[in-house]
Design a protein around this motif. Structure first.
Motif, PDB file in Angstrom:
ATOM      1  N   PRO A 164      44.114-113.691  -7.582  1.00 24.09           N
ATOM      2  CA  PRO A 164      45.149-114.695  -7.860  1.00 24.09           C
ATOM      3  C   PRO A 164      44.975-115.377  -9.215  1.00 24.09           C
ATOM      4  CG  PRO A 164      44.137-115.056  -5.685  1.00 24.09           C
ATOM      5  CD  PRO A 164      43.455-113.885  -6.283  1.00 24.09           C
ATOM      6  N   SER A 165      43.737-115.665  -9.615  1.00 19.43           N
ATOM      7  CA  SER A 165      43.567-116.387 -10.894  1.00 19.43           C
ATOM      8  C   SER A 165      43.929-115.485 -12.074  1.00 19.43           C
ATOM      9  CB  SER A 165      42.146-116.939 -11.033  1.00 19.43           C
ATOM     10  OG  SER A 165      41.201-115.898 -11.007  1.00 19.43           O
ATOM     11  N   GLY A 166      43.506-114.223 -12.033  1.00 17.65           N
ATOM     12  CA  GLY A 166      43.812-113.308 -13.140  1.00 17.65           C
ATOM     13  C   GLY A 166      45.304-113.008 -13.214  1.00 17.65           C
ATOM     14  N   ILE A 183      42.698-106.034 -16.703  1.00 15.84           N
ATOM     15  CA  ILE A 183      41.691-105.002 -16.405  1.00 15.84           C
ATOM     16  C   ILE A 183      41.130-105.241 -15.009  1.00 15.84           C
ATOM     17  CG2 ILE A 183      39.528-103.950 -17.186  1.00 15.84           C
ATOM     18  CD1 ILE A 183      40.126-105.304 -19.952  1.00 15.84           C
ATOM     19  N   GLU A 184      41.208-104.255 -14.154  1.00 15.08           N
ATOM     20  CA  GLU A 184      40.780-104.414 -12.753  1.00 15.08           C
ATOM     21  C   GLU A 184      39.862-103.241 -12.375  1.00 15.08           C
ATOM     22  OE1 GLU A 184      41.026-106.616  -9.970  1.00 15.08           O
ATOM     23  OE2 GLU A 184      39.764-104.983  -9.234  1.00 15.08           O
ATOM     24  N   ARG A 185      38.650-103.575 -11.902  1.00 17.59           N
ATOM     25  CA  ARG A 185      37.691-102.509 -11.551  1.00 17.59           C
ATOM     26  C   ARG A 185      38.168-101.719 -10.324  1.00 17.59           C
ATOM     27  NH1 ARG A 185      32.423-105.924 -10.664  1.00 17.59           N
ATOM     28  NH2 ARG A 185      31.420-103.915 -10.433  1.00 17.59           N
ATOM     29  N   GLY A 217      42.707-108.950  -5.642  1.00 19.60           N
ATOM     30  CA  GLY A 217      41.411-109.604  -5.464  1.00 19.60           C
ATOM     31  C   GLY A 217      41.003-109.722  -4.006  1.00 19.60           C
ATOM     32  N   ALA A 218      40.106-110.698  -3.772  1.00 23.95           N
ATOM     33  CA  ALA A 218      39.508-110.827  -2.448  1.00 23.95           C
ATOM     34  C   ALA A 218      40.531-111.249  -1.394  1.00 23.95           C
ATOM     35  CB  ALA A 218      38.368-111.834  -2.502  1.00 23.95           C
ATOM     36  N   GLY A 219      41.617-111.858  -1.847  1.00 25.16           N
ATOM     37  CA  GLY A 219      42.557-112.405  -0.863  1.00 25.16           C
ATOM     38  C   GLY A 219      43.602-111.431  -0.356  1.00 25.16           C
ATOM     39  N   GLY A 590      38.989-119.360 -12.093  1.00 27.88           N
ATOM     40  CA  GLY A 590      39.060-118.973 -10.686  1.00 27.88           C
ATOM     41  C   GLY A 590      37.780-119.242  -9.926  1.00 27.88           C
ATOM     42  N   GLU A 591      37.685-118.569  -8.802  1.00 24.66           N
ATOM     43  CA  GLU A 591      36.602-118.846  -7.868  1.00 24.66           C
ATOM     44  C   GLU A 591      35.238-118.432  -8.429  1.00 24.66           C
ATOM     45  OE1 GLU A 591      36.951-117.049  -3.899  1.00 24.66           O
ATOM     46  OE2 GLU A 591      36.371-119.026  -3.189  1.00 24.66           O
ATOM     47  N   GLY A 592      35.189-117.293  -9.080  1.00 23.11           N
ATOM     48  CA  GLY A 592      33.917-116.789  -9.593  1.00 23.11           C
ATOM     49  C   GLY A 592      33.323-117.693 -10.656  1.00 23.11           C
ATOM     50  N   GLY A 598      39.775-120.409  -2.755  1.00 23.52           N
ATOM     51  CA  GLY A 598      40.978-120.049  -2.005  1.00 23.52           C
ATOM     52  C   GLY A 598      42.073-119.533  -2.917  1.00 23.52           C
ATOM     53  N   ILE A 599      43.045-118.889  -2.284  1.00 23.13           N
ATOM     54  CA  ILE A 599      44.089-118.176  -3.027  1.00 23.13           C
ATOM     55  C   ILE A 599      44.883-119.114  -3.939  1.00 23.13           C
ATOM     56  CG2 ILE A 599      46.258-116.886  -2.727  1.00 23.13           C
ATOM     57  CD1 ILE A 599      45.022-115.806  -0.067  1.00 23.13           C
ATOM     58  N   ILE A 600      45.352-120.223  -3.367  1.00 26.55           N
ATOM     59  CA  ILE A 600      46.251-121.077  -4.144  1.00 26.55           C
ATOM     60  C   ILE A 600      45.516-121.794  -5.273  1.00 26.55           C
ATOM     61  CG2 ILE A 600      47.740-123.140  -4.015  1.00 26.55           C
ATOM     62  CD1 ILE A 600      49.042-120.588  -2.951  1.00 26.55           C
TER      63      ILE A 600
HETATM   64  P1  FAD Z   1      39.120-112.660  -6.689  1.00 24.83           P
HETATM   65  O1  FAD Z   1      40.255-112.718  -5.770  1.00 24.83           O
HETATM   66  O2  FAD Z   1      37.779-112.394  -6.127  1.00 24.83           O
HETATM   67  O3  FAD Z   1      39.494-111.551  -7.765  1.00 24.83           O
HETATM   68  C1  FAD Z   1      38.568-111.078  -8.713  1.00 24.83           C
HETATM   69  C2  FAD Z   1      38.997-109.685  -9.148  1.00 24.83           C
HETATM   70  O4  FAD Z   1      38.233-109.328 -10.281  1.00 24.83           O
HETATM   71  C3  FAD Z   1      38.756-108.621  -8.097  1.00 24.83           C
HETATM   72  O5  FAD Z   1      39.939-107.920  -7.856  1.00 24.83           O
HETATM   73  C4  FAD Z   1      37.682-107.734  -8.700  1.00 24.83           C
HETATM   74  O6  FAD Z   1      37.833-106.381  -8.363  1.00 24.83           O
HETATM   75  C5  FAD Z   1      37.893-107.954 -10.186  1.00 24.83           C
HETATM   76  N1  FAD Z   1      36.659-107.741 -10.976  1.00 24.83           N
HETATM   77  C6  FAD Z   1      35.425-108.227 -10.715  1.00 24.83           C
HETATM   78  N2  FAD Z   1      34.551-107.823 -11.660  1.00 24.83           N
HETATM   79  C7  FAD Z   1      35.247-107.090 -12.541  1.00 24.83           C
HETATM   80  C8  FAD Z   1      34.882-106.380 -13.714  1.00 24.83           C
HETATM   81  N3  FAD Z   1      33.621-106.378 -14.180  1.00 24.83           N
HETATM   82  N4  FAD Z   1      35.830-105.675 -14.363  1.00 24.83           N
HETATM   83  C9  FAD Z   1      37.120-105.640 -13.886  1.00 24.83           C
HETATM   84  N5  FAD Z   1      37.510-106.290 -12.760  1.00 24.83           N
HETATM   85  C10 FAD Z   1      36.597-107.028 -12.107  1.00 24.83           C
HETATM   86  N6  FAD Z   1      41.548-117.678   0.642  1.00 24.83           N
HETATM   87  C11 FAD Z   1      42.604-118.369   1.092  1.00 24.83           C
HETATM   88  O7  FAD Z   1      43.065-119.280   0.424  1.00 24.83           O
HETATM   89  N7  FAD Z   1      43.196-118.035   2.291  1.00 24.83           N
HETATM   90  C12 FAD Z   1      42.744-117.026   3.074  1.00 24.83           C
HETATM   91  O8  FAD Z   1      43.295-116.765   4.138  1.00 24.83           O
HETATM   92  C13 FAD Z   1      41.626-116.286   2.621  1.00 24.83           C
HETATM   93  N8  FAD Z   1      41.127-115.270   3.357  1.00 24.83           N
HETATM   94  C14 FAD Z   1      40.148-114.490   2.837  1.00 24.83           C
HETATM   95  C15 FAD Z   1      39.746-113.353   3.538  1.00 24.83           C
HETATM   96  C16 FAD Z   1      38.818-112.490   2.982  1.00 24.83           C
HETATM   97  C17 FAD Z   1      38.449-111.239   3.745  1.00 24.83           C
HETATM   98  C18 FAD Z   1      38.209-112.798   1.736  1.00 24.83           C
HETATM   99  C19 FAD Z   1      37.170-111.892   1.142  1.00 24.83           C
HETATM  100  C20 FAD Z   1      38.577-113.931   1.047  1.00 24.83           C
HETATM  101  C21 FAD Z   1      39.556-114.789   1.578  1.00 24.83           C
HETATM  102  N9  FAD Z   1      39.982-115.931   0.895  1.00 24.83           N
HETATM  103  C22 FAD Z   1      41.054-116.644   1.366  1.00 24.83           C
HETATM  104  C23 FAD Z   1      39.387-116.343  -0.392  1.00 24.83           C
HETATM  105  C24 FAD Z   1      40.276-115.881  -1.539  1.00 24.83           C
HETATM  106  O9  FAD Z   1      40.522-114.529  -1.408  1.00 24.83           O
HETATM  107  C25 FAD Z   1      39.620-116.186  -2.868  1.00 24.83           C
HETATM  108  O10 FAD Z   1      39.360-117.564  -2.932  1.00 24.83           O
HETATM  109  C26 FAD Z   1      40.510-115.802  -4.052  1.00 24.83           C
HETATM  110  O11 FAD Z   1      40.910-114.465  -3.955  1.00 24.83           O
HETATM  111  C27 FAD Z   1      39.780-116.039  -5.363  1.00 24.83           C
HETATM  112  O12 FAD Z   1      40.595-115.601  -6.414  1.00 24.83           O
HETATM  113  P2  FAD Z   1      40.019-115.174  -7.823  1.00 24.83           P
HETATM  114  O13 FAD Z   1      41.161-114.686  -8.605  1.00 24.83           O
HETATM  115  O14 FAD Z   1      39.231-116.290  -8.383  1.00 24.83           O
HETATM  116  O15 FAD Z   1      38.972-114.000  -7.531  1.00 24.83           O
END
Ligand code: FAD
Length: 624
Positions: A164-166, A183-185, A217-219, A590-592, A598-600
């Protein structure tokens, strides 16, 4: 007179309009039902509800309230009343409107401008030099003046990660005209779905395409809960939610008190998101991992990427760019290590660890709804599949005293509760076991699961001799490895009946069934964590059972292990510019990066980072 009338112009928001269950028409969240119209008439003290024109009212929030202290369960609404529309159809309302007394939280006058629309329209307004004011503090939250100099070269931005953040960072930057490469792994959702299928059916874990990595992503394979603690009605959250609707999410998410999508709705939404980004000119590289940053004189000048040439070979190359948005989530531990190798400051942060508890959904329905439970009808009924949210604060005196590790107050709480869902494997490495929960939109499965987690701090990491910036990651790994060993490998999850956990024993013969598809094995989960964490879990489970009688029961099964509740690290950045404090041109989001959970909130963080980067490259001026 007209002066008096102008005082009441615009929109009025009416809160806490409660309609009993039997008078609610069902699942249509947008409908102004007869029962609701009657409630509105009561607030206005208007004698004949049926004379009120429905079109003057818009439902902006609807939640189900079945708290036990209520005489009867109700749907509680927040409704916006368009005074001009109302008076144009029914002028006799004026007498009643003019007597309305504003009362915070019950009847409030809503100024124009609360609703900024979806992101595309916000950016459209930015491009037209319109100020979008945040009504709460009167500051401009999005934009003022778009840079007019079209001669400048488009900045080339690499957005790493399509969570979601990207996605939202890429969207904002593309809308402002930057040259964006996402870019997505992992793989696009179609292929990712097949990889997840192979994991669940044939136990094949694709290291780069799984429940954590891949488009969305993870969501993506999640419960898709869209609840957030960062202010549901803030302009930023509304902008994200409206954008999701624009990309195919049902309008109901804007109104539902506890909005959720479910995996089956997230997947098509992400396909639309991809198409939209591509239409805006974004280059999307799936199956491409960022392995390194190209840094010169403290500036990020590009990324080193590995693309899969075929199943067995990776092609490595350099990609130059003007800025890198790092949106990699908190499972990309290799990225943390890479940043550390570049001396990027990483700050360990507190998070929470624990276990995932699963009950039959029917049991949770009956705990929460008593005799009404039968109306849930596996997600087809009028009332939502029951969930819960519990928390417990534990004074250090109540924890294990023989160890000074216990000498800290702790919180224990339920987290990421998935009604009608299933427990899934979120490991990204076969020797580490971690789990989470997902569901489909109807939440129709027989199971209810939630993490029950305890807060941990750097003191806990140090106690296990984990020090330095990655101490929290090592702390997570420790329990993920132990859980993998307890399960005996092959992605089998160690489980323990709650009743056994509380009594430090193992009834090997009778493990209740679980929704987890790759198999469970009875294990001594009470021996997994340091004793003060186990004590905190036990203390809290007993407290939760008082709040939700029946929570501790024979069918309740604990699954190990839940370690990735939020990032164990923060990658520091400047408050306004979003730029990393160690490396210029690097934007951790984002989360990392430790700025969302969370997603939002991740989407909102990505969106704001997008504005910050756009501002840095003079694609617009103004406040973010
Ligand atoms: P992420 O969603 O983790 O996305 C990071 C992306 O970066 C990934 O797609 C990854 O493949 C990519 N990446 C990583 N390293 C590299 C690299 N070196 N090169 C290229 N790409 C890379 N949150 C909610 O709000 N509601 C929910 O119901 C909910 N349920 C969940 C259920 C599960 C099973 C999981 C695992 C998580 C859940 N979450 C939920 C948490 C939510 O998914 C995360 O908080 C949210 O996705 C974080 O967003 P982000 O963009 O920061 O990171």
């Amino acid at each position: 007179d007209s002066k008096e009338k102008s005082k009441f112009e615009g929109t009025w928001r009416l809160f806490k309009l409660a309609v009993p269950l039997d008078q609610d028409p069902g699942k249509d969240f947008l409908e102004v039902s007869d029962g609701l119209l009657q409630e509105i008439a009561n607030v206005l003290k208007f004698p004949v509800a049926s004379l009120l024109p429905r079109e003057a009212f818009t439902v902006v929030r609807k939640s189900f309230d079945a708290r036990k202290k209520l005489k009867e369960p109700k749907f509680v609404h927040t409704v916006d009343m368009d005074v001009q529309k109302l008076l144009s159809v029914e002028p006799r309302c004026w007498d009643f409107i003019s007597r309305l007394e504003p009362r915070v939280g019950l009847v409030e006058c809503v100024h124009d401008g609360r609703d900024f629309g979806d992101l595309t329209s916000i950016i459209g307004q930015c491009k037209e030099n319109k100020d979008i004011l945040n009504e709460e503090n009167g500051r401009s939250i999005f934009s003022t003046e778009l840079h007019r100099n079209q001669a400048i070269r488009k900045p080339k931005i690499a957005v790493v990660g399509s969570g979601p953040s990207g996605l939202f960072a890429a969207l904002v930057l593309a809308e402002f005209g930057a040259d964006v490469t996402l870019i997505e792994r992992g793989q696009p959702v179609e292929k990712r779905g097949r990889d997840i299928g192979a994991l669940v059916v044939r136990r094949i874990l694709e290291l780069e395409s799984n429940f954590c990595f891949g488009e969305g992503g993870a969501g993506t394979w999640s419960d898709g809960k869209l609840v957030t603690r960062i202010g549901r009605n803030s302009g930023s959250v509304l902008a994200v939610m409206r954008t999701l609707v624009q990309l195919g999410a049902p309008k109901q998410i804007l109104i539902d008190g506890k909005p959720h999508l479910g995996t089956d709705r997230l997947v098509p939404l992400l396909r639309n998101f991809r198409q939209h980004l591509q239409d805006l000119g974004v280059t999307i590289k799936f199956g491409t991992r960022v392995d390194d940053l190209v840094i010169k004189d403290g500036h990020a000048l590009g990324v080193m990427i590995s693309e899969s040439a075929d199943k067995f070979h990776l092609r490595s190359q350099k990609m130059e760019c003007d800025a890198v948005v790092l949106a990699v989530g908190h499972s990309a531990r290799d990225v943390y290590e890479m940043l550390l190798a570049h001396n990027v400051e990483l700050v360990p942060k507190d998070f929470a660890v624990g276990l995932r508890i699963e009950h039959p959904q029917e049991l949770i329905n009956s705990i929460q709804y008593a005799e009404l439970a039968s109306e849930v009808c596996h997600g087809r009924g009028k009332i939502p599949v029951a969930d819960y949210k519990v928390a417990n604060y534990i004074e250090k005196e109540n924890l294990y005293e023989a160890s000074n590790l216990g000498a800290a107050n702790r919180s224990c709480y339920s987290f990421c509760m998935c009604p009608g869902g299933q427990v899934v494997l979120t490991s990204t490495n076969p020797s580490e076991m971690c789990i989470n929960g997902m569901s489909f939109s109807r939440r129709a499965s027989r199971w209810a699961n939630a993490a029950v987690v305890v807060t941990v701090t750097t003191k806990d990491f140090e106690a296990l001799n984990y020090n330095g910036p990655l101490a929290g990651v090592e702390f997570q790994r420790e329990f993920e490895r132990q859980a993998a060993m307890m399960g005996g490998g092959n992605f089998i999850v160690p489980v323990q009946k709650v009743t056994d956990f509380l009594e430090n024993k193992l009834s090997v013969t009778s493990v209740p069934p679980s929704s987890y598809r790759l198999g469970v094995k009875a294990a001594n989960l009470h021996q997994l964590f340091p004793i003060h964490i186990t004590e905190a879990l036990k203390h809290s489970l007993v407290t939760f059972d008082k709040e939700l009688p029946g929570f501790i029961c024979n069918e309740a099964l604990l699954h190990g292990v839940e370690t990735r509740t939020s990032s164990p690290i923060q990658i520091p950045r400047n408050i306004d510019s979003y730029e990393n404090t160690s490396v210029k041109g690097l934007y951790p989001v984002g989360e990392g990066a430790g700025y969302a959970g969370g997603i939002i909130s991740a989407a909102v963080d990505g969106m704001h980072a997008g504005f910050a980067v756009a501002k840095k490259f003079s694609l617009f001026h103004g406040n973010v």
